[in-house]
Design a protein around this motif. Structure first.
Motif, PDB file in Angstrom:
ATOM      1  N   GLU A  51       0.843  -1.184   0.000  1.00 19.13           N
ATOM      2  CA  GLU A  51       0.000   0.000   0.000  1.00 19.13           C
ATOM      3  C   GLU A  51       0.880   1.237   0.000  1.00 19.13           C
ATOM      4  O   GLU A  51       2.042   1.197   0.414  1.00 19.13           O
ATOM      5  N   VAL A  52       0.304   2.345  -0.472  1.00 23.10           N
ATOM      6  CA  VAL A  52       0.995   3.632  -0.425  1.00 23.10           C
ATOM      7  C   VAL A  52       0.594   4.347   0.856  1.00 23.10           C
ATOM      8  O   VAL A  52      -0.582   4.359   1.238  1.00 23.10           O
ATOM      9  N   ALA A  53       1.585   4.925   1.535  1.00 26.22           N
ATOM     10  CA  ALA A  53       1.324   5.660   2.768  1.00 26.22           C
ATOM     11  C   ALA A  53       1.361   7.154   2.488  1.00 26.22           C
ATOM     12  O   ALA A  53       2.408   7.692   2.165  1.00 26.22           O
ATOM     13  N   ALA A  54       0.220   7.789   2.557  1.00 27.87           N
ATOM     14  CA  ALA A  54       0.145   9.248   2.467  1.00 27.87           C
ATOM     15  C   ALA A  54      -0.302   9.737   3.838  1.00 27.87           C
ATOM     16  O   ALA A  54      -1.462   9.581   4.214  1.00 27.87           O
ATOM     17  N   MET A  55       0.623  10.321   4.595  1.00 30.69           N
ATOM     18  CA  MET A  55       0.364  10.543   6.011  1.00 30.69           C
ATOM     19  C   MET A  55       0.533  11.988   6.413  1.00 30.69           C
ATOM     20  O   MET A  55       1.406  12.686   5.910  1.00 30.69           O
ATOM     21  N   ASP A  56      -0.286  12.390   7.348  1.00 31.85           N
ATOM     22  CA  ASP A  56      -0.217  13.721   7.940  1.00 31.85           C
ATOM     23  C   ASP A  56       0.522  13.596   9.270  1.00 31.85           C
ATOM     24  O   ASP A  56      -0.040  13.161  10.271  1.00 31.85           O
ATOM     25  N   TYR A  57       1.809  13.980   9.267  1.00 30.80           N
ATOM     26  CA  TYR A  57       2.617  13.807  10.468  1.00 30.80           C
ATOM     27  C   TYR A  57       2.253  14.796  11.564  1.00 30.80           C
ATOM     28  O   TYR A  57       2.458  14.521  12.745  1.00 30.80           O
ATOM     29  N   VAL A  58       1.726  15.941  11.191  1.00 29.07           N
ATOM     30  CA  VAL A  58       1.296  16.898  12.210  1.00 29.07           C
ATOM     31  C   VAL A  58       0.141  16.302  13.010  1.00 29.07           C
ATOM     32  O   VAL A  58       0.110  16.366  14.241  1.00 29.07           O
ATOM     33  N   ALA A  59      -0.804  15.679  12.304  1.00 28.64           N
ATOM     34  CA  ALA A  59      -1.922  15.028  12.996  1.00 28.64           C
ATOM     35  C   ALA A  59      -1.454  13.790  13.747  1.00 28.64           C
ATOM     36  O   ALA A  59      -1.898  13.524  14.866  1.00 28.64           O
ATOM     37  N   ALA A  60      -0.530  13.041  13.139  1.00 29.90           N
ATOM     38  CA  ALA A  60      -0.080  11.786  13.751  1.00 29.90           C
ATOM     39  C   ALA A  60       0.641  12.018  15.071  1.00 29.90           C
ATOM     40  O   ALA A  60       0.604  11.161  15.960  1.00 29.90           O
ATOM     41  N   ALA A  61       1.304  13.160  15.209  1.00 24.33           N
ATOM     42  CA  ALA A  61       2.047  13.433  16.444  1.00 24.33           C
ATOM     43  C   ALA A  61       1.143  13.376  17.667  1.00 24.33           C
ATOM     44  O   ALA A  61       1.567  12.949  18.750  1.00 24.33           O
ATOM     45  N   ARG A  62      -0.107  13.788  17.500  1.00 22.03           N
ATOM     46  CA  ARG A  62      -1.045  13.788  18.628  1.00 22.03           C
ATOM     47  C   ARG A  62      -1.394  12.372  19.089  1.00 22.03           C
ATOM     48  O   ARG A  62      -1.771  12.161  20.230  1.00 22.03           O
ATOM     49  N   GLY A  63      -1.256  11.384  18.183  1.00 23.59           N
ATOM     50  CA  GLY A  63      -1.648  10.027  18.534  1.00 23.59           C
ATOM     51  C   GLY A  63      -0.551   9.179  19.139  1.00 23.59           C
ATOM     52  O   GLY A  63      -0.802   8.048  19.585  1.00 23.59           O
ATOM     53  N   GLY A 115       2.320   5.508  25.304  1.00 25.93           N
ATOM     54  CA  GLY A 115       2.189   5.777  26.723  1.00 25.93           C
ATOM     55  C   GLY A 115       3.104   6.862  27.239  1.00 25.93           C
ATOM     56  O   GLY A 115       3.004   7.268  28.395  1.00 25.93           O
ATOM     57  N   GLU A 116       3.999   7.336  26.412  1.00 27.01           N
ATOM     58  CA  GLU A 116       4.929   8.403  26.751  1.00 27.01           C
ATOM     59  C   GLU A 116       5.444   8.996  25.438  1.00 27.01           C
ATOM     60  O   GLU A 116       5.205   8.433  24.365  1.00 27.01           O
ATOM     61  N   PRO A 117       6.141  10.121  25.461  1.00 24.96           N
ATOM     62  CA  PRO A 117       6.662  10.688  24.216  1.00 24.96           C
ATOM     63  C   PRO A 117       7.611   9.709  23.529  1.00 24.96           C
ATOM     64  O   PRO A 117       8.461   9.084  24.174  1.00 24.96           O
ATOM     65  N   PHE A 118       7.455   9.584  22.210  1.00 26.93           N
ATOM     66  CA  PHE A 118       8.296   8.687  21.414  1.00 26.93           C
ATOM     67  C   PHE A 118       8.607   9.396  20.109  1.00 26.93           C
ATOM     68  O   PHE A 118       7.707   9.727  19.334  1.00 26.93           O
ATOM     69  N   GLY A 119       9.906   9.642  19.843  1.00 28.80           N
ATOM     70  CA  GLY A 119      10.290  10.572  18.796  1.00 28.80           C
ATOM     71  C   GLY A 119      10.745   9.990  17.481  1.00 28.80           C
ATOM     72  O   GLY A 119      11.329  10.714  16.666  1.00 28.80           O
ATOM     73  N   LEU A 147       6.306  18.313  18.844  1.00 29.45           N
ATOM     74  CA  LEU A 147       4.887  18.051  18.586  1.00 29.45           C
ATOM     75  C   LEU A 147       4.418  16.797  19.328  1.00 29.45           C
ATOM     76  O   LEU A 147       3.306  16.759  19.868  1.00 29.45           O
ATOM     77  N   VAL A 148       5.262  15.768  19.338  1.00 32.92           N
ATOM     78  CA  VAL A 148       4.927  14.550  20.082  1.00 32.92           C
ATOM     79  C   VAL A 148       4.803  14.851  21.570  1.00 32.92           C
ATOM     80  O   VAL A 148       3.872  14.388  22.242  1.00 32.92           O
ATOM     81  N   LEU A 149       5.741  15.634  22.087  1.00 32.15           N
ATOM     82  CA  LEU A 149       5.691  15.997  23.502  1.00 32.15           C
ATOM     83  C   LEU A 149       4.448  16.825  23.799  1.00 32.15           C
ATOM     84  O   LEU A 149       3.794  16.637  24.838  1.00 32.15           O
ATOM     85  N   GLU A 150       4.091  17.730  22.888  1.00 28.60           N
ATOM     86  CA  GLU A 150       2.868  18.525  23.068  1.00 28.60           C
ATOM     87  C   GLU A 150       1.637  17.618  23.121  1.00 28.60           C
ATOM     88  O   GLU A 150       0.740  17.823  23.950  1.00 28.60           O
ATOM     89  N   GLY A 151       1.607  16.600  22.252  1.00 24.91           N
ATOM     90  CA  GLY A 151       0.489  15.670  22.276  1.00 24.91           C
ATOM     91  C   GLY A 151       0.396  14.915  23.589  1.00 24.91           C
ATOM     92  O   GLY A 151      -0.696  14.693  24.125  1.00 24.91           O
ATOM     93  N   PHE A 152       1.547  14.535  24.122  1.00 25.43           N
ATOM     94  CA  PHE A 152       1.574  13.852  25.413  1.00 25.43           C
ATOM     95  C   PHE A 152       1.096  14.770  26.525  1.00 25.43           C
ATOM     96  O   PHE A 152       0.276  14.387  27.368  1.00 25.43           O
ATOM     97  N   LEU A 153       1.604  15.996  26.546  1.00 26.95           N
ATOM     98  CA  LEU A 153       1.212  16.940  27.597  1.00 26.95           C
ATOM     99  C   LEU A 153      -0.276  17.271  27.507  1.00 26.95           C
ATOM    100  O   LEU A 153      -0.946  17.426  28.528  1.00 26.95           O
TER     101      LEU A 153
END
Length: 642
Positions: A320-332, A338-342, A620-626
């Motif tokens: 499959e082709v992956a077309a991804m929104d990394y800005v949105a994905a950071a929140r997930g 369970g913790e920030p993962f970069g 962004l990942v840390l912001e999603g965690f916080l």
């Protein structure tokens, strides 16, 4: 693959209530959608979520011996359980199932903690021995399977496969550890044994923890395995020996009573595993092997090469082709990890796991090849720097080369051969600190600029590089390559690569197995002389040679791109959204950051003057965690940022 959880009070003989342990296992339901089970008795409660893979009817957990004296909760696979069975039967043990779980029960009864030296597989488990009054927690040699633990305020010991299981306990303090935040921003993950929360720990790879009924202290983890710290003599025919060893590891990990497949990229590691698995399947161990690829549009797309490889090996291939929104994905990311993962390759990794899970329950991966056989480009850079260090005295390196590094511009967007600043900086430093600089995501000077004055003071004296010095000092001082590999095997592999594989796969209830991380193969590969792993700036030399009879030359000797994605462009295109998150409430309310410094970072990247893509992703990942923690965890700092 499964999820386990437990509560143990060494002093209180009351039978724990069912509600807390059920809440813990409910939080792990994604790890085991096929059923749950519980065991409670004085001092102890165990809970389990099962993903059925071996002995679908007889492998229910928690599992106890016939006399009820020993009970186990287990996550993983014991690949040599069939070989252990006759040894244990000869000693008088009687098996009631075909499950590999039962080998742990009888192995503990017969050998105690010595069973850990005999078990071959990926595992995290808890064994309760009622007669001895002992609770054993153990984790596999490389850290393929996770295990978290903490002490609760009332004296109970709690453990679980993921932090979500522990966080289901409302009485657990959820205070964020400032040093862990610093580690995360430096490395992109929080290394073992720490976590983002003060008081929650990971059991390190290759360690066990033994608790006893009536014990008043808090025992420390004990190590039962370590990789080689010095090279051995070269085998007579290393490529042939490697081919034999890897073939045996792959065949052992084809053990399953459910559909099994393999991830297949354009790289050497996954292709080698797939080739050997496909050959074994063709010899009567099953039908055509299912293979899976995720690709990206453009030159980074590995689907064409993977498809050619699949065709030559006769696998049933899906991509499959992956077309991804990394800005949105950071929140997930916080929900999954369970913790920030970069590591932003977790996003396409989740996509390939989702694709595979639609067709199989188990997937083989090529994880570990870069660490064991020196595949990362940074190993070649480190070897080059070490060669220069051997000819130039330390004082001269610091003064002359360090001075050049400071003067050389940071050319993030220039061709690779012009980006010499990092290389010059590494050469100017001592070996361990230089290597740390090659793996560091946000260097100290940048982190300190971003931190608020209060947070800067909170992490004063904490040095994320110190563990690299300690680890590399354990190795042969004349083998710079092995030192770097050894450090990665204790930091990057269990903290990033294996966390990424476990959590993304378990998020969709898929079991992932990496045959290259067979412990005997790892020990053999790590002990190879450097010249067999790294030649002419090309890593994995011996693995490429070993696979020449099975794989095409352009795949073996071509350049591997990995899960490539141009996240920097997305951050520029969504600059206002990124700005809103990084200068919004959760980030500034945390007390961690200096708002003007964050704004400068954003502006430099948006204008194209510097490439801050990795740093922005981590923030962004840390912001999603916080944001997810708002109102739940204690504040990182009591004071607001200046």
């Amino acid at each position: 693959m499964c999820g386990l959880a437990g509560l143990f009070h060494p002093l209180d003989p009351a039978v724990p209530a069912v509600r807390p342990i059920r809440g813990m296992t409910d939080a792990l339901a994604h790890r085991g959608p096929d059923g749950d089970g519980f065991h409670r008795e004085p001092h102890l409660a165990l809970g389990h979520r099962r993903l059925s893979v071996v002995d679908l009817a007889g492998g229910t957990q928690p599992m106890s011996t016939a006399d009820g004296q020993v009970t186990v909760c287990f996550n993983g696979e014991i690949y040599n359980h069939a070989a252990l069975r006759p040894l244990l039967e000869a000693a008088g043990h009687r098996f009631r199932t075909r499950s590999d779980t039962e080998a742990i029960l009888h192995g503990w009864t017969e050998w105690g903690t010595g069973c850990l030296d005999r078990l071959k597989g990926m595992f995290a488990f808890a064994v309760w021995d009622r007669q001895r009054g002992e609770l054993l927690l153990a984790r596999d040699r490389l850290g393929e399977k996770p295990l978290y633990y903490t002490w609760l305020p009332d004296g109970r010991f709690a453990f679980a496969s993921e932090m979500a299981g522990l966080l289901a306990l409302p009485e657990l303090p959820r205070r964020i550890d400032p040093a862990a935040v610093d580690d995360f921003l430096a490395l992109g993950y929080v290394p073992d044994p720490g976590t983002i929360y003060a008081g929650i720990h990971r059991l390190p790879a290759g360690h066990f923890l033994l608790l006893r009924r009536g014990e008043t202290g808090r025992p420390a983890p004990r190590r039962y395995w370590r990789p080689p710290t010095a090279a051995a003599a070269a085998p007579a025919d290393a490529p042939a020996e490697l081919a034999r060893r890897l073939d045996a590891a792959v065949r052992a990990q084809l053990m399953a009573d459910v559909p099994l497949g393999a991830f297949l990229s354009g790289g050497v590691d996954s292709s080698a595993v797939t080739a050997l698995a496909a050959r074994a399947q063709g010899e009567g161990l099953g039908g055509s092997l299912a293979t899976f690829t995720i690709g990206f549009p453009g030159e980074a797309d590995e689907r064409p090469l993977a498809a050619r490889t699949a065709s030559s090996l006769g696998t049933t291939h899906r991509s499959e082709v992956a077309a991804m929104d990394y800005v949105a994905a950071a929140r997930g990311q916080a929900r999954i990890f369970g913790e920030p993962f970069g590591d932003h390759s977790a996003v396409p990794m989740l996509a390939v796991c989702t694709l595979a899970r639609r067709h199989v329950t188990v997937a083989l991966s090529g994880d570990g090849g870069d660490e064991v056989f020196a595949g990362y480009r940074r190993y070649a850079f480190h070897a080059l720097a070490e060669g220069v260090r051997s000819f130039i005295p330390a004082g001269a390196r610091r003064r002359v080369i360090g001075g050049l590094a400071r003067l050389y511009p940071k050319l993030d967007r220039a061709p690779r051969w012009l980006r010499a600043k990092h290389t010059l900086t590494e050469i100017s430093l001592d070996s361990a600190l230089g290597y740390y600089r090659t793996v560091c995501k946000l260097h100290e000077e940048r982190r300190r600029e971003l931190f608020s004055p209060a947070f800067r003071a909170a992490v004063d004296g904490h040095d994320p590089s110190a563990r690299f010095g300690r680890l590399m000092a354990e190795c042969d001082p004349e083998d710079a390559l092995l030192q770097a590999q050894y450090a990665d095997l204790h930091t990057y592999l269990p903290g990033d690569i294996l966390v990424k594989a476990d959590r993304t796969a378990m998020a969709v209830s898929l079991e992932v197995r990496p045959p290259i991380l067979d412990p005997e193969l790892v020990a053999w590969g790590m002990a190879l002389p450097a010249r067999l792993k790294l030649q002419g700036g090309t890593g994995k030399h011996v693995l490429r040679r070993a696979m020449e009879p099975l794989l095409p030359s352009d795949l073996l000797w071509g350049r591997k791109r990995g899960f490539a994605a141009e996240i920097g462009g997305q951050f520029r295109a969504q600059a206002e959204t990124v700005r809103g998150r990084l200068l919004g409430g959760p980030m500034l309310d945390s007390g961690l950051f200096h708002a003007p410094a964050l704004a400068r970072l954003l502006e430099e990247h948006a204008a194209g003057r510097l490439d801050h893509a990795q740093g922005l992703w981590q923030l962004l990942v840390l912001e999603g965690f916080l944001a997810a923690e708002a109102g739940t965890a204690g504040a990182v700092l009591e004071s607001a940022p200046a």
